[in-house]
Scaffold this motif. Structure first.
Motif, PDB file in Angstrom:
ATOM      1  N   CYS A 155      -9.767   3.152  14.844  1.00  0.00           N
ATOM      2  CA  CYS A 155      -9.221   2.500  13.660  1.00  0.00           C
ATOM      3  C   CYS A 155     -10.111   2.775  12.452  1.00  0.00           C
ATOM      4  O   CYS A 155     -11.340   2.658  12.537  1.00  0.00           O
ATOM      5  CB  CYS A 155      -9.125   0.992  13.895  1.00  0.00           C
ATOM      6  N   LEU A 178     -10.434   1.565   8.414  1.00  0.00           N
ATOM      7  CA  LEU A 178      -9.913   0.554   7.494  1.00  0.00           C
ATOM      8  C   LEU A 178     -10.775   0.447   6.245  1.00  0.00           C
ATOM      9  O   LEU A 178     -11.926   0.874   6.210  1.00  0.00           O
ATOM     10  CB  LEU A 178      -9.799  -0.801   8.201  1.00  0.00           C
ATOM     11  N   GLU A 230      -7.258  -3.280   4.590  1.00  0.00           N
ATOM     12  CA  GLU A 230      -6.125  -2.370   4.734  1.00  0.00           C
ATOM     13  C   GLU A 230      -6.473  -1.317   5.786  1.00  0.00           C
ATOM     14  O   GLU A 230      -7.476  -0.611   5.660  1.00  0.00           O
ATOM     15  CB  GLU A 230      -5.795  -1.672   3.418  1.00  0.00           C
ATOM     16  N   VAL A 279      -6.109   2.081   7.116  1.00  0.00           N
ATOM     17  CA  VAL A 279      -5.662   3.315   6.469  1.00  0.00           C
ATOM     18  C   VAL A 279      -5.364   4.429   7.471  1.00  0.00           C
ATOM     19  O   VAL A 279      -4.683   5.408   7.132  1.00  0.00           O
ATOM     20  CB  VAL A 279      -6.700   3.796   5.426  1.00  0.00           C
ATOM     21  N   ASP A 280      -5.866   4.299   8.702  1.00  0.00           N
ATOM     22  CA  ASP A 280      -5.612   5.339   9.698  1.00  0.00           C
ATOM     23  C   ASP A 280      -5.799   4.732  11.094  1.00  0.00           C
ATOM     24  O   ASP A 280      -6.707   3.920  11.299  1.00  0.00           O
ATOM     25  CB  ASP A 280      -6.588   6.512   9.509  1.00  0.00           C
ATOM     26  N   TYR A 281      -4.919   5.133  11.998  1.00  0.00           N
ATOM     27  CA  TYR A 281      -5.030   4.601  13.362  1.00  0.00           C
ATOM     28  C   TYR A 281      -4.628   5.693  14.334  1.00  0.00           C
ATOM     29  O   TYR A 281      -3.560   6.297  14.216  1.00  0.00           O
ATOM     30  CB  TYR A 281      -4.132   3.374  13.558  1.00  0.00           C
ATOM     31  N   ASP A 336       4.140  -3.880   6.718  1.00  0.00           N
ATOM     32  CA  ASP A 336       3.221  -3.278   5.744  1.00  0.00           C
ATOM     33  C   ASP A 336       1.756  -3.478   6.100  1.00  0.00           C
ATOM     34  O   ASP A 336       0.865  -3.054   5.359  1.00  0.00           O
ATOM     35  CB  ASP A 336       3.512  -3.788   4.330  1.00  0.00           C
ATOM     36  N   ASP A 337       1.483  -4.101   7.227  1.00  0.00           N
ATOM     37  CA  ASP A 337       0.098  -4.195   7.713  1.00  0.00           C
ATOM     38  C   ASP A 337      -0.338  -2.943   8.463  1.00  0.00           C
ATOM     39  O   ASP A 337      -1.513  -2.816   8.811  1.00  0.00           O
ATOM     40  CB  ASP A 337      -0.060  -5.402   8.645  1.00  0.00           C
ATOM     41  N   PRO A 354      -0.464   1.355   9.136  1.00  0.00           N
ATOM     42  CA  PRO A 354      -0.240   2.735   8.717  1.00  0.00           C
ATOM     43  C   PRO A 354       0.582   3.430   9.805  1.00  0.00           C
ATOM     44  O   PRO A 354       0.817   2.849  10.874  1.00  0.00           O
ATOM     45  CB  PRO A 354      -1.656   3.302   8.681  1.00  0.00           C
ATOM     46  N   PRO A 355       1.021   4.652   9.581  1.00  0.00           N
ATOM     47  CA  PRO A 355       1.594   5.417  10.705  1.00  0.00           C
ATOM     48  C   PRO A 355       0.535   5.557  11.809  1.00  0.00           C
ATOM     49  O   PRO A 355      -0.644   5.791  11.524  1.00  0.00           O
ATOM     50  CB  PRO A 355       1.919   6.777  10.071  1.00  0.00           C
TER      51      PRO A 355
END
Length: 769
Positions: A625, A627, A637, A639-641, A699-700, A702-703
């Motif tokens: 993760c 963030l 937020e 931002v990438d997962y 909206d919590d 990311p792709p």
């Protein structure tokens, strides 16, 4: 017609029905003449019941009856049982206080049901609830997990000294103490695994009735397994033969473990139906669900890991206090102990471990299984502990894991806490996830974020879990004269896509199309036995049974095919729905054989087969993760997962990814948002609505970057590993590790879940970020 076999990304067959409004849930069930139940619930966390006055309520329009525990006891109605007790260290039994369906003498949490009103309409029942007068003598309450065993804590049950239900242990204390004595480094951490409310989209509900002509009790209920429910009602509550109770379940709008259990409301509904001779319906309101559903998690753990000079693990010690709530739910002690504790060693070659668990009573709603049932708690503990160890020793989170992973060539591997891992390549999962997440370039991204006033953090978690073991599952196939197949199976879909996955197995084995398969589930009369849906078992265990009975059908059908083809059975092969004389073009289709085999009742074949797993499956993987934290507000937020999972062979990659996404969503909710809070003095539930209990939203997220590292399971006939809970296991530690990583320059070593913006802002102020 659609034909999708094993491994294909077929869209969910059931979605057309559900999305077009053709689903059938408990709220949709109507039985002629039905009446309605509503419950009088305690507004206090702990109090003596001094009197109950139902006179005014009974006189209101439409009120048919009001029942209390005295009415239940007079009819010999049994208490709701705990079916999975835990033993104490000395071998003695845990404390198991009674749990009648309605409170007796005392109420022990806010929402404890005291009386049930039966009326002609729902609104009349609710009005009457307000008119029932109960006098209470208030008593002090205890709600905090880490305060339950304090010397001055009020007792929830007089027989449970210091509120302790059990003092349980596992592992080797002497060997572990020796490992700590020889360690170069000892790292300690105390953490909280926060209490959660399951909040399924469809609340709990049921319709109870008396079967016309037979007088049998019937219950249509939103649940996770009709046979478990029937067994408990028959053997523990009403003292009748199991065949004297008929339990059904239609579509279910989510369960997450909570709908496994027998709840007081169902007992009261059946009691009232029997007394009045009418169907009784109850659907939980959302605020009622927050108070009366079983909750999940709620552990406080003290962790210690012993390491040598190269940061290799020598031993692990864990002491956990597990909140059980006011009463023991059906499987609560098991969830706090044997369900999760074996996974505390995670993916690592830990030589020795020792674990103690104290289960405690509090004046809160009972706690039981919630998605993962003990395994998320265990993996969160070990993955946070390793990150803290890396922090303290000045090495990277990925490096400490690489040094300690069980290697692929060590499989099968027996752990010191009793698990037997059959397969897995943990280092490959990690390396794939690091590459996909661009881990090595993170520091440049951190610098860029800092230039914009943001804190960037990255965290990882390598998980393993144990699932799809336990009780057997039976599948029965009935083949009609036109080749149409009806599958009867005792698992129960709660939205996972079973109707699609099961069809794919049948298509693969028998060569039939999706439309040629009907699936019957959720009926204790039509289905002989079943373990229900829990522990990610439906497809690994139920699917294996389906595969096995399909082979049985093929062997029976070969006899007919050989006759039709005028050849020996040994000369007949079957592939993709066609029986063929080996090496020739002479064939008979599955449908032609079914027509020839059909009897007077138009049934060609009717076979059943069971699969009983000898060992659980062990899905595993790595989550990464990344963030961003707003220093001014504490807002986080993601931002990438990235997630790389090993589920062995895959039935349907599209369904599988959906399960992982949903699990990550629930894990994110626990890590950042969800917090079930009781006021410490009064015991009032402070988070009793969605105004106060925050749920994750689209909206919590990311792709999510998703990949698979398929290492076939060696203990499952299909080579698959359970997948329903994995996302919820890997996500919380990955997210919390990323938050701590963002704050590492300020010396922040740990933060407890949920990391809300307010909590994080205060942490940053204290650390002078």
């Amino acid at each position: 017609m659609q034909k999708f076999g094993i491994g294909q990304a077929a869209t969910r067959y059931e979605d057309d029905r559900l999305l077009s409004g053709e689903g059938r849930y408990v709220e949709d069930v109507y039985i002629e003449g039905q009446c309605y139940a509503a419950f009088v619930r305690s507004p206090h966390a702990h109090a003596k019941i001094t009197s109950i006055d139902t006179a005014d309520a009974s006189s209101l329009p439409g009120v048919l009856a009001i029942y209390t525990v005295a009415d239940l006891k007079a009819e010999g109605i049994g208490d709701i049982p705990c079916m999975a007790p835990a033993s104490n260290k000395d071998g003695s039994n845990c404390i198991m206080p009674p749990r009648p369906a309605l409170a007796e003498d005392r109420v022990r949490y806010v929402g404890d049901a005291v009386a049930v009103v039966i009326a002609e309409s729902r609104s009349q029942a609710l009005d009457a609830v307000e008119a029932v007068w109960i006098d209470y003598d208030l008593l002090p309450a205890v709600v905090e997990t880490n305060q339950a065993m304090a010397d001055n804590a009020n007792l929830v049950w007089g027989e449970a000294a210091k509120n302790q239900c059990f003092d349980w242990e596992d592992g080797d204390a002497d060997a572990t103490n020796k490992a700590f004595a020889e360690a170069s480094h000892v790292v300690e951490l105390e953490l909280v695994n926060n209490r959660l409310v399951p909040t399924s989209m469809e609340t709990r509900g049921a319709v109870a009735a008396i079967e016309e002509g037979t007088g049998r009790l019937t219950l249509c209920v939103s649940c996770q397994g009709v046979h478990v429910m029937r067994s408990l009602l028959a053997t523990q509550i009403f003292n009748v033969a199991e065949e004297d109770i008929h339990v059904t379940c239609n579509d279910v709008g989510g369960g997450f473990g909570m709908k496994i259990f027998l709840f007081p409301e169902y007992v009261c509904q059946l009691f009232a139906a029997r007394k009045l001779g009418r169907a009784v319906k109850w659907i939980s309101e959302r605020s009622e669900a927050f108070m009366s559903d079983s909750h999940g998690r709620d552990h406080v753990s003290h962790l210690k890991v012993a390491l040598d000079s190269d940061a290799k693990i020598l031993g692990l010690q864990v002491n956990t206090v597990a909140n059980l709530g006011a009463y023991l739910s059906n499987f609560a002690p098991f969830v706090a102990t044997s369900a999760g504790v074996p996974m505390l060693v995670g993916c690592y070659a830990v030589p020795t471990a020792y674990v103690e668990v104290q289960g405690v009573f509090t004046n809160t709603s009972p706690v039981d299984a919630y998605r993962g049932a003990g395994r998320p708690e265990a993996i969160y503990a070990i993955e946070r502990l390793l990150d803290v160890a890396a922090f303290d020793l000045g090495i990277s989170p990925d490096e400490i894991r690489k040094r300690n992973f069980i290697r692929e060539e060590q499989m099968p591997f027996s752990t010191p806490l009793g698990s037997n891992y059959d397969s897995g390549n943990f280092q490959q999962n990690l390396e794939d996830a690091l590459k996909l997440s661009n881990w090595d370039d993170f520091e440049s991204r951190r610098k860029a974020a800092k230039s914009h006033g943001k804190l960037l953090g990255i965290g990882l978690a390598s998980y393993i879990e144990r699932c799809a073991g336990g009780s057997p599952e039976q599948a029965r196939l009935e083949v009609a004269n036109d080749g149409h197949i009806t599958l009867y199976i005792g698992t129960l879909s709660n939205g996972q896509g079973h109707e699609t996955a099961f069809r794919q197995i049948l298509c693969e084995r028998l060569g039939v199309a999706f439309e040629e398969v009907s699936i019957v589930q959720g009926d204790s009369d039509l289905i002989e036995t079943g373990g229900g849906t829990m522990g990610s078992r439906s497809v690994p265990v139920g699917g294996a049974a389906i595969s096995s009975v399909s082979e049985k059908i093929i062997e029976k059908a070969k006899l007919i095919a050989a006759e039709l083809l005028e050849t020996a059975i040994s000369d007949v092969e079957f592939d993709n729905g066609v029986f063929r004389i080996i090496g020739t073009d002479r064939v008979q289709t599955f449908h032609e054989v079914a027509k020839a085999a059909a009897t007077d009742d138009d049934v060609a074949f009717d076979e059943k087969e069971s699969f009983a797993p000898e060992e659980a499956t062990y899905p595993n993987g790595t989550h990464v993760c990344e963030l961003e934290i707003d220093k001014a507000t504490g807002k986080i937020e993601i931002v990438d997962y990235t997630v790389v999972d090993d589920f062995g062979h895959v039935i349907n990659p599209l369904l599988l990814e959906g399960q992982v996404h949903g699990g990550i969503g629930q894990g994110l909710g626990q890590a950042l948002l969800e917090s079930c809070q009781y006021e410490s003095d009064s015991g009032q539930l402070l988070s009793a609505s969605f105004m106060d209990y925050t749920m994750p939203r689209a909206d919590d997220f990311p792709p999510i970057r998703f990949d698979l590292n398929k290492v076939p399971c060696k203990t499952n006939p299909l080579g698959i590993k359970g997948a329903g809970e994995a996302g919820a296991i890997g996500a919380p530690p990955a997210i919390i590790n990323a938050i701590v990583n963002a704050l590492k320059d300020q010396g922040v070593r740990h933060v407890d879940m949920p990391v809300t913006p307010n909590r994080l802002w205060n942490i940053m102020q204290s650390a002078s970020v």
